[in-house]
Motif scaffolding. Structure first.
Motif, PDB file in Angstrom:
ATOM      1  N   VAL A 266     -37.972  14.849 -18.429  1.00 12.76           N
ATOM      2  CA  VAL A 266     -37.655  13.565 -17.803  1.00 12.76           C
ATOM      3  C   VAL A 266     -38.755  13.270 -16.775  1.00 12.76           C
ATOM      4  O   VAL A 266     -39.165  14.162 -16.039  1.00 12.76           O
ATOM      5  N   ALA A 267     -39.229  12.012 -16.757  1.00  9.52           N
ATOM      6  CA  ALA A 267     -40.289  11.663 -15.807  1.00  9.52           C
ATOM      7  C   ALA A 267     -39.779  11.784 -14.379  1.00  9.52           C
ATOM      8  O   ALA A 267     -38.570  11.714 -14.129  1.00  9.52           O
ATOM      9  N   ARG A 268     -40.706  11.950 -13.440  1.00 11.94           N
ATOM     10  CA  ARG A 268     -40.309  12.119 -12.045  1.00 11.94           C
ATOM     11  C   ARG A 268     -39.484  10.930 -11.565  1.00 11.94           C
ATOM     12  O   ARG A 268     -39.835   9.775 -11.808  1.00 11.94           O
ATOM     13  N   THR A 269     -38.415  11.249 -10.858  1.00 14.90           N
ATOM     14  CA  THR A 269     -37.610  10.203 -10.218  1.00 14.90           C
ATOM     15  C   THR A 269     -38.429   9.626  -9.070  1.00 14.90           C
ATOM     16  O   THR A 269     -39.097  10.371  -8.355  1.00 14.90           O
ATOM     17  N   GLU A 270     -38.374   8.317  -8.875  1.00 16.50           N
ATOM     18  CA  GLU A 270     -39.046   7.706  -7.726  1.00 16.50           C
ATOM     19  C   GLU A 270     -38.534   8.359  -6.434  1.00 16.50           C
ATOM     20  O   GLU A 270     -37.327   8.611  -6.316  1.00 16.50           O
ATOM     21  N   PRO A 271     -39.427   8.608  -5.474  1.00 16.75           N
ATOM     22  CA  PRO A 271     -38.955   9.270  -4.237  1.00 16.75           C
ATOM     23  C   PRO A 271     -38.219   8.297  -3.317  1.00 16.75           C
ATOM     24  O   PRO A 271     -38.648   8.026  -2.196  1.00 16.75           O
ATOM     25  N   THR A 272     -37.115   7.776  -3.789  1.00 20.74           N
ATOM     26  CA  THR A 272     -36.318   6.853  -2.977  1.00 20.74           C
ATOM     27  C   THR A 272     -35.527   7.639  -1.936  1.00 20.74           C
ATOM     28  O   THR A 272     -35.389   8.866  -2.036  1.00 20.74           O
ATOM     29  N   ARG A 273     -34.997   6.912  -0.966  1.00 18.95           N
ATOM     30  CA  ARG A 273     -34.146   7.529   0.062  1.00 18.95           C
ATOM     31  C   ARG A 273     -33.006   8.316  -0.595  1.00 18.95           C
ATOM     32  O   ARG A 273     -32.719   9.457  -0.227  1.00 18.95           O
ATOM     33  N   ALA A 274     -32.381   7.689  -1.557  1.00 14.74           N
ATOM     34  CA  ALA A 274     -31.221   8.332  -2.200  1.00 14.74           C
ATOM     35  C   ALA A 274     -31.631   9.648  -2.859  1.00 14.74           C
ATOM     36  O   ALA A 274     -30.945  10.659  -2.747  1.00 14.74           O
TER      37      ALA A 274
END
Ligand code: HEC
Ligand code: HEC
Length: 426
Positions: A266-274
């Protein structure tokens, strides 16, 4: 002590360029090694004790090693089936045996046999100029400068490498070795060679490290096998077939690793706050904090305290670290304190953005997913963390140094239904 005399030679000469012209007078003309070649074929290694009182069996191991890998560091023999680029042709500057050397090429390092100047090309020559003074002739991590370092240079012979992308405990992919050599290991004495070596030279020395490592693993396997015989039965030990099959099993492991990189599905999750907060909760709910500590300062309960560690590492002669550890750590202590090579060890302080194995998100993915071989840090993929969870932790780890309040302000007990509770439930 051996290293003292070697160091004396080196300091008397130009430090890194040991083969520099001003030095060569001290040695036989045309003799390009400053450490005697037989050092390569000593039965050193973790299991050397097994053959201590068995000189005939030791000789058997030596003879088999000579046959398989060549008689000295300059005359390299590449056994059939060894997974190296171009059948091992990058190891040296000159291949003996014509254009088509067949399945058992013998690689001769000196360009023209008998000519004096240092060899300029091939993995052996590059290793000798750039790596040998730390990693040693046979890759045992025992070069003349090694005792002064912390951690000490890697012993390549057990075939174990810390920063890999292959399943835990397996040999590295050559990309892993290339990364280490190109960018170095941050925060250790292992330098980045990007400014010094061309990409082609790095490929050559990658092959040489693989050669030394497979060679060392074979040697250890032969020693183990020989140790099962009585000295009186030495004649029956290590027949050709056994030797070849032990070497083959080493090559097989390395070959398998070249197609077994653990890439995220799975591609990296965006580094969002959540995502960062989910990563933080997972960090606190999992074994990370037992080792790295609740504030990720590298001071978790599993490891010996900093003060004891400092006494072991810096409290006297570096060659007596093991003895100091013996004195300072009680026998019944369950605390972890060293890596598989015997170096005293503490977990990384994750509040500092310094990562030995690389700072790219994918590097941290590999560290967390499959751990750090030989350095106590376990793998976490596929359990307890799938790809998504791993990426959340990567995002948290990358954010933490710039936002220490992530942990200082974290709730002590996570409410039910959060990532923490999920992780606990597994
Ligand atoms: C000044 C000393 C020094 C020199 C020179 C040096 N190394 Fe290292 N190297 C180290 C140390 C120290 C480590 C171990 C760091 C650790 O354990 O965290 C290491 C580790 C390694 C590793 C193991 C990485 C892993 O994943 O476990 C490889 C491969 C390596 N070095 C290759 C090389 C090569 C190839 C060269 C020459 C081009 C070289 N080194 C030159 C000190 C050195
Ligand atoms: C059993 C102990 C242990 C556990 C559990 C553990 N670590 Fe580690 N970790 C270590 C040690 C020891 C090192 C330092 C290794 C070294 O310097 O060679 C380390 C190093 C690291 C590094 C630095 C890697 C680098 O390239 O320098 C990161 C990042 C890290 N750990 C994150 C984590 C996370 C996130 C978790 C939980 C998913 C975790 N660790 C679980 C012991 C542990």
């Amino acid at each position: 002590m051996i290293w003292r005399s070697r160091l004396g030679w080196m300091l008397g000469c130009s430090f890194l360029a040991v083969a520099a012209s001003g030095c060569s007078d001290a040695f036989n003309a045309g003799d390009l090694v400053y450490i005697e070649a037989p050092a390569m074929t000593q039965d050193l290694g973790p299991t050397q004790g097994n053959l201590k009182d068995k000189p005939r069996l030791r000789e058997k191991v030596r003879a088999a090693m000579k046959e398989l890998y060549g008689p000295d560091p300059q005359t390299i023999r590449v056994p059939k089936g060894m997974p190296l680029s171009n059948g091992g042709a990058l190891l040296a500057s000159h291949i003996e045996g014509g254009k088509d050397p067949g399945p058992h090429p013998i690689l001769q390092v000196s360009a023209t046999p008998g000519s004096a100047p240092a060899p300029q090309a091939g993995g052996y020559a590059i290793y000798r100029r750039n790596c040998l003074h730390c990693h040693g002739v046979s890759g045992a991590g025992d070069g003349p400068t090694a005792p002064f370092m912390y951690p000490t240079p890697r012993d390549f012979r057990p075939g174990k490498f810390k920063f890999t992308s292959t399943p835990s405990g397996r040999p590295p992919h050559r990309d892993d070795l290339r990364r280490t050599i190109t960018y170095g290991l941050d925060g250790t004495s292992m330098p980045a060679f990007e400014p010094l070596l061309t990409p082609a030279e790095i490929e050559e020395v990658v092959d040489y490290v693989m050669f030394l490592s497979m060679r060392g693993q074979t040697e250890l396997a032969l020693i183990d096998e020989a140790a099962t015989f009585e000295e009186g039965d030495a004649g029956e030990a290590l027949d050709e077939e056994t030797v070849q099959s032990l070497a083959d099993s080493v090559f097989k492991m390395w070959r398998k690793s070249q197609s077994a990189r653990l890439n995220p599905k799975v591609a990296r999750t965006e580094p969002t706050r959540a995502s960062i907060l989910r990563g933080r909760d997972l960090f606190l709910a999992s074994d990370c904090k037992d080792c790295h500590g609740r504030l990720a300062a590298g001071d978790g309960d599993s490891f010996i305290d900093q003060e004891t560690f400092n006494k072991i590492v810096f409290g006297g002669n570096p060659s007596e670290r093991a003895r100091r550890a013996e004195e300072l750590i009680s026998r019944d202590s369950k605390k972890l304190w060293k890596d598989d090579w015997g170096n005293p060890l503490r977990p990384a302080n994750l509040n500092k953005p310094m990562y030995k194995g690389g700072r790219r998100p994918i590097d941290l993915y590999w560290r967390i997913a499959k751990g750090i071989n030989g350095a106590q840090m376990p793998g976490h993929y596929p359990s307890p963390f799938d790809d998504e969870k791993t990426w959340d932790i990567v995002n948290f780890v990358l954010a933490l140094p710039y936002e220490p309040t992530l942990l200082t302000d974290a709730p002590q007990n996570a409410p039910a239904g959060t990532a923490v509770a999920d992780a606990r439930g597994r």
